[in-house]
Scaffold this active site. Structure first.
Site, PDB file in Angstrom:
ATOM      1  N   LEU A   1       0.813  -1.212   0.000  1.00  7.49           N
ATOM      2  CA  LEU A   1       0.000   0.000   0.000  1.00  7.49           C
ATOM      3  C   LEU A   1       0.851   1.268   0.000  1.00  7.49           C
ATOM      4  O   LEU A   1       1.908   1.327   0.625  1.00  7.49           O
ATOM      5  CB  LEU A   1      -0.922  -0.006   1.223  1.00  7.49           C
ATOM      6  CG  LEU A   1      -1.837  -1.230   1.337  1.00  7.49           C
ATOM      7  CD1 LEU A   1      -2.711  -1.122   2.580  1.00  7.49           C
ATOM      8  CD2 LEU A   1      -2.694  -1.406   0.093  1.00  7.49           C
ATOM      9  N   HIS A   2       0.361   2.270  -0.718  1.00  4.66           N
ATOM     10  CA  HIS A   2       1.003   3.590  -0.736  1.00  4.66           C
ATOM     11  C   HIS A   2      -0.078   4.644  -0.538  1.00  4.66           C
ATOM     12  O   HIS A   2      -1.260   4.315  -0.361  1.00  4.66           O
ATOM     13  CB  HIS A   2       1.801   3.790  -2.031  1.00  4.66           C
ATOM     14  CG  HIS A   2       1.011   3.499  -3.278  1.00  4.66           C
ATOM     15  ND1 HIS A   2      -0.090   4.247  -3.661  1.00  4.66           N
ATOM     16  CD2 HIS A   2       1.128   2.521  -4.209  1.00  4.66           C
ATOM     17  CE1 HIS A   2      -0.581   3.753  -4.776  1.00  4.66           C
ATOM     18  NE2 HIS A   2       0.130   2.687  -5.130  1.00  4.66           N
TER      19      HIS A   2
ATOM     20  N   HIS B   1      -3.473   4.268  -2.237  1.00 12.54           N
ATOM     21  CA  HIS B   1      -4.453   3.363  -1.606  1.00 12.54           C
ATOM     22  C   HIS B   1      -5.081   4.035  -0.386  1.00 12.54           C
ATOM     23  O   HIS B   1      -6.279   3.903  -0.144  1.00 12.54           O
ATOM     24  CB  HIS B   1      -3.770   2.067  -1.139  1.00 12.54           C
ATOM     25  CG  HIS B   1      -3.173   1.251  -2.240  1.00 12.54           C
ATOM     26  ND1 HIS B   1      -1.817   1.136  -2.444  1.00 12.54           N
ATOM     27  CD2 HIS B   1      -3.755   0.491  -3.205  1.00 12.54           C
ATOM     28  CE1 HIS B   1      -1.582   0.340  -3.466  1.00 12.54           C
ATOM     29  NE2 HIS B   1      -2.737  -0.066  -3.956  1.00 12.54           N
TER      30      HIS B   1
ATOM     31  N   GLU C   1      -8.301   5.966 -10.318  1.00 14.05           N
ATOM     32  CA  GLU C   1      -8.430   6.288 -11.748  1.00 14.05           C
ATOM     33  C   GLU C   1      -7.133   6.039 -12.509  1.00 14.05           C
ATOM     34  O   GLU C   1      -7.136   6.056 -13.732  1.00 14.05           O
ATOM     35  CB  GLU C   1      -8.828   7.756 -11.911  1.00 14.05           C
ATOM     36  CG  GLU C   1     -10.281   8.011 -11.573  1.00 14.05           C
ATOM     37  CD  GLU C   1     -10.739   9.418 -11.889  1.00 14.05           C
ATOM     38  OE1 GLU C   1     -11.927   9.687 -11.753  1.00 14.05           O
ATOM     39  OE2 GLU C   1      -9.896  10.269 -12.260  1.00 14.05           O
ATOM     40  N   LYS C   2      -6.048   5.795 -11.788  1.00 18.41           N
ATOM     41  CA  LYS C   2      -4.789   5.512 -12.494  1.00 18.41           C
ATOM     42  C   LYS C   2      -4.972   4.307 -13.418  1.00 18.41           C
ATOM     43  O   LYS C   2      -4.464   4.287 -14.535  1.00 18.41           O
ATOM     44  CB  LYS C   2      -3.672   5.240 -11.498  1.00 18.41           C
ATOM     45  CG  LYS C   2      -2.377   4.958 -12.204  1.00 18.41           C
ATOM     46  CD  LYS C   2      -1.278   4.621 -11.243  1.00 18.41           C
ATOM     47  CE  LYS C   2      -0.299   3.735 -11.940  1.00 18.41           C
ATOM     48  NZ  LYS C   2      -0.609   2.317 -11.754  1.00 18.41           N
TER      49      LYS C   2
ATOM     50  N   SER D   1       2.409   4.180  -7.655  1.00 15.19           N
ATOM     51  CA  SER D   1       2.170   2.797  -8.043  1.00 15.19           C
ATOM     52  C   SER D   1       3.095   1.907  -7.227  1.00 15.19           C
ATOM     53  O   SER D   1       4.245   2.283  -6.951  1.00 15.19           O
ATOM     54  CB  SER D   1       2.488   2.621  -9.534  1.00 15.19           C
ATOM     55  OG  SER D   1       2.631   1.248  -9.835  1.00 15.19           O
TER      56      SER D   1
ATOM     57  N   ARG E   1       4.492  -0.521  -8.317  1.00 10.80           N
ATOM     58  CA  ARG E   1       5.580  -0.926  -9.219  1.00 10.80           C
ATOM     59  C   ARG E   1       6.663   0.141  -9.334  1.00 10.80           C
ATOM     60  O   ARG E   1       7.725  -0.139  -9.890  1.00 10.80           O
ATOM     61  CB  ARG E   1       5.022  -1.283 -10.600  1.00 10.80           C
ATOM     62  CG  ARG E   1       4.224  -2.592 -10.572  1.00 10.80           C
ATOM     63  CD  ARG E   1       3.800  -3.043 -11.956  1.00 10.80           C
ATOM     64  NE  ARG E   1       3.327  -4.418 -11.947  1.00 10.80           N
ATOM     65  CZ  ARG E   1       2.049  -4.779 -12.055  1.00 10.80           C
ATOM     66  NH1 ARG E   1       1.100  -3.871 -12.177  1.00 10.80           N
ATOM     67  NH2 ARG E   1       1.711  -6.058 -12.044  1.00 10.80           N
TER      68      ARG E   1
END
Ligand code: PAF
Length: 287
Positions: A32-33, A36, A147-148, A188, A190
């Site tokens: 989580l970032h 989130h 929405e990303k 993200s 990632r």
């Protein structure tokens, strides 16, 4: 905050929470970032109780993708969610989500097919299948997504409409604006794959998208604006560009020129070990 790993305790906890008010669901794959946590805060504003699912869904990873490398940090994630006042964490193992013999697939045609769907065959089937299961397991009044992942949001809304889902209704599937780092890069999980140098270079993606959008809104030819965006990304350190496309915001049909309906510019590009995606609104043309 209760953390549950199997279906029986989940159902009991969902029933208990629903006795005293509405329930919002934030589906995640963990790691989580702030993006989130923004979804969680928005969920708290929309329902009496908040559930967060954490499940790295193997069905949505293709061969050679990062399923094994995907960051897993349940303890840290749960601490962050407890601090946000989350009521319930649903963290099933793969066997609880897909027991022996599981053989159902949900495939949403059309909106799943282009963009990331063309690059990652089966990805959106995996997303639609797990999200449909999560909706049935948690029965939320409202569900929130970033929405990303614009195409993912469009696929989930289409599925909810097509299957007449009631918990949640398609209209209660809420998209929350992308949360960005100070330099504009979309948050993200990632991004963790990037080296410091790649991380700096990655910020050229949102910057170049904004430049292209200004050009398109000023009347420049869409194909020319996209070609110059793509060339800029490669010159700026991206290894390759999977796609950059102007699309109808709902159907995701590709557009060669600005339309009078809501539009998005969507992009996916590779840098180092990461494949980054982003999307932004483009102002509709005056009728
Ligand atoms: O966006 C994600 O994290 C995942 O695709 C989702 C919606 C949780 C389904 O696995």
């Amino acid at each position: 905050m209760q953390t549950v790993h199997s279906l029986d305790p989940l159902r009991k906890e969902v029933a208990r929470l629903r006795e005293t008010g509405t329930l919002a669901l934030v589906p995640t794959m963990g790691a989580l970032h702030e993006g989130h946590l923004t979804l969680v805060r928005e969920a708290r504003a929309r329902a009496a109780h908040v559930a967060v699912s954490i499940f790295v869904n193997p069905l949505q990873f293709g061969a050679g993708e990062d399923l094994d490398a995907y960051p897993r940090q349940l303890e840290r994630d749960c601490a962050l969610l407890a601090a946000e006042g989350v009521d319930l964490v649903w963290a099933p193992g793969v066997d609880a989500m897909y027991p022996q013999g599981f053989s159902t697939n949900i495939s949403v045609s059309g909106v799943s097919e282009g963009l990331c769907g063309a690059q990652r065959p089966g990805h959106f089937d995996g997303v639609a299948t797990v999200v449909c299961k999560l909706f049935h397991q948690v029965l939320p009044d409202v569900a929130l997504f970033g929405e990303k992942d614009w195409q993912q949001l469009a696929v989930i809304r289409r599925m909810a409409r097509d299957l007449d889902l009631t918990r949640p209704h398609a209209g209660d599937i809420i998209g929350v604006a992308t949360v960005r780092e100070a330099d504009g890069l979309a948050m993200s999980s990632r991004n963790a794959y990037l080296t410091p140098r790649e991380r700096t270079q990655a910020a050229s993606l949102p910057a170049a998208m904004k430049t292209a959008i200004s050009a398109i809104e000023a009347g420049e030819d869409v194909a020319a604006a996209i070609a110059s965006l793509e060339a800029g990304l490669v010159a700026g350190g991206f290894a390759s560009v999977d796609y950059v496309r102007l699309c109808d915001a709902e159907s995701l049909a590709p557009l060669e020129r600005r339309s009078a309906r809501p539009m998005r510019l969507l992009a996916a590009a590779r840098i180092g070990k990461a494949r980054l995606i982003d999307n932004m609104a483009v102002a509709p043309a005056a009728c």
